[in-house]
Design a protein around this motif. Sequence first.
Motif, PDB file in Angstrom:
ATOM      1  N   ALA A  13       0.846  -1.197   0.000  1.00 18.01           N
ATOM      2  CA  ALA A  13       0.000   0.000   0.000  1.00 18.01           C
ATOM      3  C   ALA A  13       0.875   1.237   0.000  1.00 18.01           C
ATOM      4  CB  ALA A  13      -0.905   0.012   1.214  1.00 18.01           C
ATOM      5  N   GLU A  14       0.511   2.160  -0.851  1.00 17.85           N
ATOM      6  CA  GLU A  14       1.207   3.448  -0.897  1.00 17.85           C
ATOM      7  C   GLU A  14       0.749   4.282   0.301  1.00 17.85           C
ATOM      8  OE1 GLU A  14       3.530   4.222  -3.134  1.00 17.85           O
ATOM      9  OE2 GLU A  14       3.271   2.248  -4.023  1.00 17.85           O
ATOM     10  N   PRO A  15       1.542   5.272   0.700  1.00 14.06           N
ATOM     11  CA  PRO A  15       1.137   6.124   1.827  1.00 14.06           C
ATOM     12  C   PRO A  15      -0.217   6.814   1.608  1.00 14.06           C
ATOM     13  CG  PRO A  15       3.443   6.480   1.315  1.00 14.06           C
ATOM     14  CD  PRO A  15       2.899   5.583   0.249  1.00 14.06           C
ATOM     15  N   GLU A  16      -0.528   7.169   0.361  1.00 15.64           N
ATOM     16  CA  GLU A  16      -1.815   7.804   0.062  1.00 15.64           C
ATOM     17  C   GLU A  16      -2.970   6.839   0.296  1.00 15.64           C
ATOM     18  OE1 GLU A  16       0.689   7.679  -2.222  1.00 15.64           O
ATOM     19  OE2 GLU A  16       1.439   9.718  -2.086  1.00 15.64           O
ATOM     20  N   GLU A  17      -2.779   5.575  -0.029  1.00 14.82           N
ATOM     21  CA  GLU A  17      -3.827   4.572   0.177  1.00 14.82           C
ATOM     22  C   GLU A  17      -4.065   4.326   1.667  1.00 14.82           C
ATOM     23  OE1 GLU A  17      -3.277   1.871  -3.826  1.00 14.82           O
ATOM     24  OE2 GLU A  17      -1.920   1.537  -2.129  1.00 14.82           O
ATOM     25  N   VAL A  18      -2.997   4.275   2.424  1.00 13.70           N
ATOM     26  CA  VAL A  18      -3.133   4.091   3.872  1.00 13.70           C
ATOM     27  C   VAL A  18      -3.814   5.305   4.488  1.00 13.70           C
ATOM     28  CG1 VAL A  18      -1.877   3.775   6.030  1.00 13.70           C
ATOM     29  CG2 VAL A  18      -1.143   2.558   3.980  1.00 13.70           C
ATOM     30  N   ALA A  19      -3.483   6.497   4.015  1.00 12.53           N
ATOM     31  CA  ALA A  19      -4.120   7.712   4.521  1.00 12.53           C
ATOM     32  C   ALA A  19      -5.604   7.732   4.178  1.00 12.53           C
ATOM     33  CB  ALA A  19      -3.424   8.944   3.942  1.00 12.53           C
ATOM     34  N   ALA A  20      -5.963   7.266   2.989  1.00 12.05           N
ATOM     35  CA  ALA A  20      -7.371   7.252   2.581  1.00 12.05           C
ATOM     36  C   ALA A  20      -8.180   6.291   3.444  1.00 12.05           C
ATOM     37  CB  ALA A  20      -7.480   6.874   1.109  1.00 12.05           C
ATOM     38  N   ILE A  21      -7.677   5.111   3.674  1.00 11.23           N
ATOM     39  CA  ILE A  21      -8.421   4.143   4.489  1.00 11.23           C
ATOM     40  C   ILE A  21      -8.491   4.602   5.937  1.00 11.23           C
ATOM     41  CG2 ILE A  21      -6.520   2.572   5.045  1.00 11.23           C
ATOM     42  CD1 ILE A  21     -10.055   1.505   4.171  1.00 11.23           C
TER      43      ILE A  21
END
Length: 64
Positions: A13-21
């Motif tokens: 997971a990219e940092p943006e994906e982790v931030a979104a979830i």
Amino acid sequence: MSTPDIRVEKGHAEPEEVAAITAVLLARAAAQPEPSARTHRGRAKAGWRRLEREPGFRAPHSWH
């Protein structure tokens, strides 16, 4: 070293994906249920039975 609050079990997971979830989970946790949703009560007992709790033998004249 501190352990992260969210861990990816499979994949990358990219940092943006982790931030979104994380944002979605925090928004759901902060949301208040509607007053009508609080008064609704579901069944006290499930409408189905687990097969492992059923007796192993049934008479030939009975069926489900």
